[in-house]
Write a protein that holds these residues in place. Sequence first.
Motif, mmCIF file in Angstrom:
data_model
loop_
_atom_site.group_PDB
_atom_site.id
_atom_site.type_symbol
_atom_site.label_atom_id
_atom_site.label_comp_id
_atom_site.label_asym_id
_atom_site.label_seq_id
_atom_site.Cartn_x
_atom_site.Cartn_y
_atom_site.Cartn_z
ATOM 1 N N ASP A 328 73.935 -29.098 73.065
ATOM 2 C CA ASP A 328 74.522 -29.802 71.926
ATOM 3 C C ASP A 328 75.762 -30.571 72.375
ATOM 4 O O ASP A 328 76.093 -31.608 71.816
ATOM 5 C CB ASP A 328 74.888 -28.815 70.815
ATOM 6 N N TRP A 329 76.466 -30.003 73.361
ATOM 7 C CA TRP A 329 77.534 -30.755 74.024
ATOM 8 C C TRP A 329 76.858 -31.579 75.123
ATOM 9 O O TRP A 329 76.626 -31.098 76.229
ATOM 10 C CB TRP A 329 78.564 -29.813 74.634
ATOM 11 N N LYS A 330 76.488 -32.772 74.789
ATOM 12 C CA LYS A 330 75.676 -33.605 75.680
ATOM 13 C C LYS A 330 76.400 -33.909 76.989
ATOM 14 O O LYS A 330 77.594 -34.185 77.008
ATOM 15 C CB LYS A 330 75.279 -34.903 74.976
ATOM 16 N N GLY A 331 75.631 -33.835 78.078
ATOM 17 C CA GLY A 331 76.171 -34.127 79.393
ATOM 18 C C GLY A 331 76.895 -32.969 80.040
ATOM 19 O O GLY A 331 77.407 -33.101 81.153
ATOM 20 N N ILE A 332 76.938 -31.836 79.344
ATOM 21 C CA ILE A 332 77.621 -30.656 79.861
ATOM 22 C C ILE A 332 76.593 -29.574 80.164
ATOM 23 O O ILE A 332 75.630 -29.379 79.418
ATOM 24 C CB ILE A 332 78.665 -30.144 78.847
ATOM 25 N N SER A 333 76.785 -28.860 81.255
ATOM 26 C CA SER A 333 75.835 -27.858 81.717
ATOM 27 C C SER A 333 75.500 -26.830 80.634
ATOM 28 O O SER A 333 76.383 -26.388 79.889
ATOM 29 C CB SER A 333 76.398 -27.129 82.940
ATOM 30 N N PRO A 334 74.242 -26.418 80.549
ATOM 31 C CA PRO A 334 73.855 -25.368 79.593
ATOM 32 C C PRO A 334 74.453 -24.006 79.943
ATOM 33 O O PRO A 334 74.360 -23.075 79.149
ATOM 34 C CB PRO A 334 72.327 -25.351 79.681
ATOM 35 N N LYS A 335 75.077 -23.899 81.112
ATOM 36 C CA LYS A 335 75.683 -22.630 81.517
ATOM 37 C C LYS A 335 77.110 -22.471 80.986
ATOM 38 O O LYS A 335 77.696 -21.397 81.087
ATOM 39 C CB LYS A 335 75.680 -22.517 83.046
ATOM 40 N N VAL A 336 77.675 -23.547 80.463
ATOM 41 C CA VAL A 336 79.017 -23.473 79.874
ATOM 42 C C VAL A 336 78.942 -22.670 78.569
ATOM 43 O O VAL A 336 78.012 -22.830 77.780
ATOM 44 C CB VAL A 336 79.568 -24.883 79.601
ATOM 45 N N TYR A 337 79.910 -21.792 78.341
ATOM 46 C CA TYR A 337 79.956 -21.043 77.093
ATOM 47 C C TYR A 337 81.385 -20.985 76.578
ATOM 48 O O TYR A 337 82.332 -21.257 77.315
ATOM 49 C CB TYR A 337 79.357 -19.641 77.249
ATOM 50 N N TYR A 338 81.531 -20.644 75.287
ATOM 51 C CA TYR A 338 82.864 -20.780 74.701
ATOM 52 C C TYR A 338 83.044 -19.938 73.437
ATOM 53 O O TYR A 338 82.089 -19.601 72.737
ATOM 54 C CB TYR A 338 83.153 -22.251 74.381
ATOM 55 N N ALA A 339 84.303 -19.593 73.196
ATOM 56 C CA ALA A 339 84.722 -18.998 71.937
ATOM 57 C C ALA A 339 85.194 -20.139 71.055
ATOM 58 O O ALA A 339 85.835 -21.075 71.541
ATOM 59 C CB ALA A 339 85.846 -17.994 72.171
ATOM 60 N N ALA A 340 84.884 -20.089 69.759
ATOM 61 C CA ALA A 340 85.243 -21.189 68.865
ATOM 62 C C ALA A 340 85.774 -20.649 67.546
ATOM 63 O O ALA A 340 85.248 -19.669 67.008
ATOM 64 C CB ALA A 340 84.037 -22.086 68.609
ATOM 65 N N GLY A 341 86.817 -21.299 67.036
ATOM 66 C CA GLY A 341 87.404 -20.897 65.770
ATOM 67 C C GLY A 341 87.760 -22.089 64.908
ATOM 68 O O GLY A 341 88.024 -23.198 65.405
ATOM 69 N N TYR A 342 87.769 -21.865 63.614
ATOM 70 C CA TYR A 342 88.133 -22.859 62.599
ATOM 71 C C TYR A 342 89.393 -23.622 63.006
ATOM 72 O O TYR A 342 90.337 -23.045 63.543
ATOM 73 C CB TYR A 342 88.371 -22.103 61.291
ATOM 74 N N GLY A 343 89.361 -24.928 62.775
ATOM 75 C CA GLY A 343 90.545 -25.733 63.052
ATOM 76 C C GLY A 343 90.613 -26.304 64.442
ATOM 77 O O GLY A 343 91.631 -26.883 64.835
#
Length: 381
Positions: A328-343
């Motif tokens: 979904d983050w185009k052009g970025i490796s599928p191995k990248v992962y992340y924590a995400a929060g509102y704002g």
Amino acid sequence: MLRKLLLLFLSVYAMAVTAQQLYFPDTAWQIKKPAELKMNKALLDSAVAMALNSENKVERDLRIANMKSYAREPGYKILGPMKLRGGPAGLVIKNGYIAAQWGDINRVDMTFSVTKSYLSSIAGLAVDNGLIKNVSDKVNQYVWDETFEGGHNSKITWVHLLTQSSDWSGNLFGLSDWADRPPKEGNIDDWKNRKLVEPGTVFEYNDVRVNLLAYSLLQVWRKPLPAVLKEKIMDPIGASATWRWYGYENSYVNMDGLMMQSVSGGGHHGGGIFINTLDHARLGLLFLRNGKWKTQQLLSEKWISEAQQSSVANKNYGYMWWLNTTQDWKGISPKVYYAAGYGGNYIVVDKEHDLVVVTRWMDDTKIAEVINLIIQSTAIK
């Protein structure tokens, strides 16, 4: 016996040598210029400028932001602490060193659903310490009260809670599961009385059920989860004394004769982890280093690996870490992962490029572009 001792010595020695080769920050975090880290300064500067100039549109007064965002939820109320937010801030960590920074990285702010990734780590510690034998176990084997009773709720496993696919039905600390993010269309009574889906089959972002995971882990640890996080992770990685983890005004439970607060997994109703950018980066570096900090294995490599595996219900979600599996983050490796929060709060882990990126209060639509620029800046050979 001698052979075993020799193998143990070699294993410890190998760990020590590896740790010496990798940089881990002490109290003061070392800064290096982009050129020293073989990074393109112009591209890195462009990423920082974009992050600084792409402030998230949520109100600085987060109470107002929450009331607006969740106005459709029946009986919505703020039950935990909140505070005014700061402006855009962030860090780029390359090879363990600070390569770039912007904004007030020492400011303690709410971090909303980034808290979920910290909560997931508490579950990992429980597995590593044998408190949870297997994440596929049903939670009612560990939580004795009525929380997981009934034909549906009794099927729920730790995996279902970690992957937000349990469809748990009930009320926790005065909050009903069905009131959390109801559909934008249709009758609320139809949603309230809908047929429940089989646990593990459907992903649904739901903070009541995340709080249920926190409550269940409190039953396993039998001590406050912030104390567990502090002792097992935050102190060993050198985090500051400024972070806090809150629950709700009504989320205190009796544990072994002592009243303990069951913390929340985000800031949906207030609470969650309040923390500065530097401390976020330390957690990101711990995950980048497969759970090891210097010579200590704080979280098992097995757990770090499992946490970033696609779940059955959502290919882009693991154990409360977001994945880029379908890019979904185009052009970025599928191995990248992340924590995400509102704002616009993120902790991004990119092992391929030895990168950790932390952003605070950034426009969510710009995060992929910023990460792309940072990755491109590492292309110097």
